[in-house]
Design a protein around this motif. Structure first.
Motif, PDB file in Angstrom:
ATOM      1  N   ALA A 159       0.873  -1.156   0.109  1.00  0.00           N
ATOM      2  CA  ALA A 159       0.014   0.169  -0.037  1.00  0.00           C
ATOM      3  C   ALA A 159       0.953   1.335  -0.120  1.00  0.00           C
ATOM      4  N   GLU A 160       1.911   1.223   0.713  1.00  0.00           N
ATOM      5  CA  GLU A 160       2.783   2.330   0.831  1.00  0.00           C
ATOM      6  C   GLU A 160       3.458   2.619  -0.620  1.00  0.00           C
ATOM      7  N   VAL A 161       4.093   1.368  -1.190  1.00  0.00           N
ATOM      8  CA  VAL A 161       4.583   1.701  -2.497  1.00  0.00           C
ATOM      9  C   VAL A 161       3.823   2.174  -3.632  1.00  0.00           C
ATOM     10  N   ASP A 162       2.600   1.614  -3.571  1.00  0.00           N
ATOM     11  CA  ASP A 162       1.438   1.931  -4.511  1.00  0.00           C
ATOM     12  C   ASP A 162       1.301   3.548  -4.297  1.00  0.00           C
ATOM     13  N   SER A 163       1.101   3.905  -3.095  1.00  0.00           N
ATOM     14  CA  SER A 163       0.731   5.256  -2.796  1.00  0.00           C
ATOM     15  C   SER A 163       1.949   6.288  -3.125  1.00  0.00           C
ATOM     16  N   PHE A 164       3.213   5.991  -2.455  1.00  0.00           N
ATOM     17  CA  PHE A 164       4.429   6.902  -2.662  1.00  0.00           C
ATOM     18  C   PHE A 164       4.552   7.043  -4.226  1.00  0.00           C
ATOM     19  N   VAL A 165       4.373   5.877  -5.012  1.00  0.00           N
ATOM     20  CA  VAL A 165       4.632   6.086  -6.500  1.00  0.00           C
ATOM     21  C   VAL A 165       3.546   6.823  -7.219  1.00  0.00           C
ATOM     22  N   SER A 166       2.451   6.489  -6.762  1.00  0.00           N
ATOM     23  CA  SER A 166       1.220   7.478  -7.194  1.00  0.00           C
ATOM     24  C   SER A 166       1.273   8.840  -7.128  1.00  0.00           C
ATOM     25  N   ALA A 167       1.906   9.349  -6.183  1.00  0.00           N
ATOM     26  CA  ALA A 167       1.890  10.624  -5.320  1.00  0.00           C
ATOM     27  C   ALA A 167       3.098  11.108  -6.347  1.00  0.00           C
ATOM     28  N   TYR A 168       4.047  10.613  -6.477  1.00  0.00           N
ATOM     29  CA  TYR A 168       5.328  11.205  -7.020  1.00  0.00           C
ATOM     30  C   TYR A 168       5.119  11.369  -8.726  1.00  0.00           C
ATOM     31  N   GLN A 169       4.571  10.309  -9.220  1.00  0.00           N
ATOM     32  CA  GLN A 169       4.290  10.353 -10.588  1.00  0.00           C
ATOM     33  C   GLN A 169       3.294  11.466 -10.791  1.00  0.00           C
ATOM     34  N   ALA A 170       2.173  11.694 -10.089  1.00  0.00           N
ATOM     35  CA  ALA A 170       1.112  12.560 -10.372  1.00  0.00           C
ATOM     36  C   ALA A 170       1.649  14.190 -10.000  1.00  0.00           C
ATOM     37  N   PHE A 171       2.399  14.413  -8.724  1.00  0.00           N
ATOM     38  CA  PHE A 171       2.473  15.747  -8.379  1.00  0.00           C
ATOM     39  C   PHE A 171       4.440  15.699  -8.094  1.00  0.00           C
ATOM     40  N   GLY A 172       5.293  14.842  -8.167  1.00  0.00           N
ATOM     41  CA  GLY A 172       6.398  14.957  -7.820  1.00  0.00           C
ATOM     42  C   GLY A 172       7.499  15.892  -8.892  1.00  0.00           C
ATOM     43  N   GLY A 173       8.673  15.800  -8.924  1.00  0.00           N
ATOM     44  CA  GLY A 173       9.497  16.369  -9.995  1.00  0.00           C
ATOM     45  C   GLY A 173       9.603  15.609 -11.299  1.00  0.00           C
ATOM     46  N   ARG A 174      10.585  15.344 -11.931  1.00  0.00           N
ATOM     47  CA  ARG A 174      10.636  14.388 -13.175  1.00  0.00           C
ATOM     48  C   ARG A 174      10.167  13.170 -12.992  1.00  0.00           C
ATOM     49  N   ARG A 175       9.184  12.926 -14.015  1.00  0.00           N
ATOM     50  CA  ARG A 175       8.451  11.492 -13.691  1.00  0.00           C
ATOM     51  C   ARG A 175       9.520  10.448 -13.703  1.00  0.00           C
ATOM     52  N   LEU A 176       9.097   9.161 -13.079  1.00  0.00           N
ATOM     53  CA  LEU A 176      10.015   8.086 -13.244  1.00  0.00           C
ATOM     54  C   LEU A 176       9.618   7.315 -14.612  1.00  0.00           C
ATOM     55  N   THR A 177      10.535   6.702 -15.106  1.00  0.00           N
ATOM     56  CA  THR A 177      10.431   6.001 -16.180  1.00  0.00           C
ATOM     57  C   THR A 177       9.862   4.477 -15.640  1.00  0.00           C
ATOM     58  N   ARG A 178       9.235   3.621 -16.526  1.00  0.00           N
ATOM     59  CA  ARG A 178       8.808   2.331 -15.857  1.00  0.00           C
ATOM     60  C   ARG A 178       9.987   1.533 -15.152  1.00  0.00           C
ATOM     61  N   ALA A 179      11.274   1.979 -16.087  1.00  0.00           N
ATOM     62  CA  ALA A 179      12.251   1.016 -15.428  1.00  0.00           C
ATOM     63  C   ALA A 179      12.881   1.630 -14.099  1.00  0.00           C
ATOM     64  N   GLU A 180      12.579   2.886 -14.051  1.00  0.00           N
ATOM     65  CA  GLU A 180      13.016   3.377 -12.617  1.00  0.00           C
ATOM     66  C   GLU A 180      11.940   3.087 -11.640  1.00  0.00           C
ATOM     67  N   VAL A 181      10.745   3.062 -11.936  1.00  0.00           N
ATOM     68  CA  VAL A 181       9.461   2.533 -10.983  1.00  0.00           C
ATOM     69  C   VAL A 181       9.731   1.242 -10.281  1.00  0.00           C
ATOM     70  N   TRP A 204       7.057  -3.093 -10.505  1.00  0.00           N
ATOM     71  CA  TRP A 204       5.497  -2.358 -10.355  1.00  0.00           C
ATOM     72  C   TRP A 204       4.388  -3.452 -10.590  1.00  0.00           C
ATOM     73  N   ALA A 205       4.461  -4.119 -11.543  1.00  0.00           N
ATOM     74  CA  ALA A 205       3.546  -4.987 -11.885  1.00  0.00           C
ATOM     75  C   ALA A 205       3.376  -6.182 -10.768  1.00  0.00           C
ATOM     76  N   GLU A 206       4.423  -6.581 -10.291  1.00  0.00           N
ATOM     77  CA  GLU A 206       4.250  -7.765  -8.911  1.00  0.00           C
ATOM     78  C   GLU A 206       3.524  -6.708  -7.762  1.00  0.00           C
ATOM     79  N   ASN A 207       3.843  -5.601  -7.632  1.00  0.00           N
ATOM     80  CA  ASN A 207       3.252  -4.676  -6.327  1.00  0.00           C
ATOM     81  C   ASN A 207       1.719  -4.547  -6.709  1.00  0.00           C
ATOM     82  N   GLN A 208       1.386  -4.443  -7.973  1.00  0.00           N
ATOM     83  CA  GLN A 208      -0.073  -4.258  -8.244  1.00  0.00           C
ATOM     84  C   GLN A 208      -0.608  -5.605  -8.188  1.00  0.00           C
ATOM     85  N   ALA A 209      -0.211  -6.621  -8.638  1.00  0.00           N
ATOM     86  CA  ALA A 209      -0.652  -7.875  -8.683  1.00  0.00           C
ATOM     87  C   ALA A 209      -1.026  -8.443  -7.101  1.00  0.00           C
ATOM     88  N   LEU A 210       0.045  -8.137  -6.065  1.00  0.00           N
ATOM     89  CA  LEU A 210      -0.011  -8.561  -4.770  1.00  0.00           C
ATOM     90  C   LEU A 210      -1.171  -7.497  -3.917  1.00  0.00           C
TER      91      LEU A 210
END
Length: 303
Positions: A159-181, A204-210
């Motif tokens: 839940a933390e990973v999903d939330s931290f990545v979602s917040a950063y990709q929406a509102f953070g600095g330079r977006r992470l690439t898929r590889a960086e995620v 990321w796919a494994e995190n979303q699946a879990l």
């Protein structure tokens, strides 16, 4: 008093900006670090020693961005949907009686494990594991639970990973690439594994699946609704701070999936989120970044 009001130096825009920035900086640092902020900052950044991560790593960028304020609120709302995990929070964490203390302990843990020396990171993980080991209880159905249960720790982590990545990709600095995620997921998982999570996701796919695999266990509960009410309607703030927090909280809600919002009885308003909430959130985060970049009293960190 009159002489002070007539002092033209007080009307100098540069003076007003400096004082406004200093006040906002002090307020934010007090909330996230408490009385020990300066000492903690000094230890994390200036202690000699090997570190797990470097400034080129995605985890460094994500955890150092002001979007983490939004990610943290979103994570708490999402995590609250697991009834057993919420028992540990409601019965043992003191999130209502000492919300800032809980925030400060969490922020110190994240900062130390992300930026601190290996020695300090391992020390704080031992401390948290010891605390988890003492948090036990019984569910309303009579089943025992423990905060150090790998399954519950796994839920908190994804839940933390999903939330931290979602917040950063929406509102953070330079977006992470898929590889960086994917790299971020693996790096945060390496810390979570040391805390007791078994086989944390590596992509990321494994995190979303879990995350999806946990859904049958999730539901609305009085404790979850209490957390949402506290975070979104009765935060322990007043004045301008409360208005700023409201913007961040609205940003967190805007990033929750529709099924989470409906479970927590929160409105789903995509148009409002896109054209009203998110622009306001970006303005609030710009003010936060401006304040947190204040160089006064804070030397450059060790790279």
């Amino acid at each position: 008093m009159l002489a002070s009001l007539l002092d033209t130096r007080l009307l100098d825009p540069r003076t007003l900006v400096t004082r406004s920035r200093a006040g906002l900086t002090a307020t934010v640092r007090d909330k996230i670090g408490g009385d020990t902020f300066a000492d903690t900052h000094e230890r994390i950044w200036f202690t000699e020693g090997e570190r797990w991560f470097a400034d080129s790593d995605p985890i460094w960028r994500v955890h150092g961005d002001a979007a983490m304020f939004i990610g943290g609120i979103r994570a708490l709302l999402l995590q609250s949907l697991h009834p057993v995990a919420m028992l540990g929070v409601s019965e043992h964490s003191g999130f209502r009686s000492d919300p800032w203390g809980r925030l400060q302990r969490t922020s110190t843990y994240l900062a130390t494990t992300t930026y601190g020396t290996v020695e300090d990171a391992e020390r704080i993980i031992r401390i948290v594991r010891a605390i988890h080991g003492r948090v036990t209880g019984t569910t309303p159905g009579g089943e025992p639970y423990r905060a150090d249960d790998p399954h519950l720790l796994g839920w908190v982590h994804v839940a933390e990973v999903d939330s931290f990545v979602s917040a950063y990709q929406a509102f953070g600095g330079r977006r992470l690439t898929r590889a960086e995620v994917d790299t971020y997921v693996a790096q945060s998982g390496s810390v979570a594994e040391r805390l007791g999570v078994v086989d944390p996701p590596q992509t990321w796919a494994e995190n979303q699946a879990l995350l999806e695999a946990y859904r049958p266990e999730l539901s609305s509960s009085p404790a979850a609704r209490d957390v949402a009410h506290f975070l979104l309607r009765e935060p322990p703030l007043t004045g301008p701070s409360k208005l700023g927090y409201a913007a961040l909280a609205a940003g967190a809600v805007s990033l929750l999936p529709p099924w989470v919002r409906s479970t927590l009885l929160l409105p789903t308003l995509p148009t409002t989120d896109r054209f009203v909430v998110r622009p306001v959130v970006r303005s609030a985060l710009a003010a936060l970044r401006w304040a947190l970049a204040d160089p006064t009293g804070m030397p450059e960190p060790r790279r």
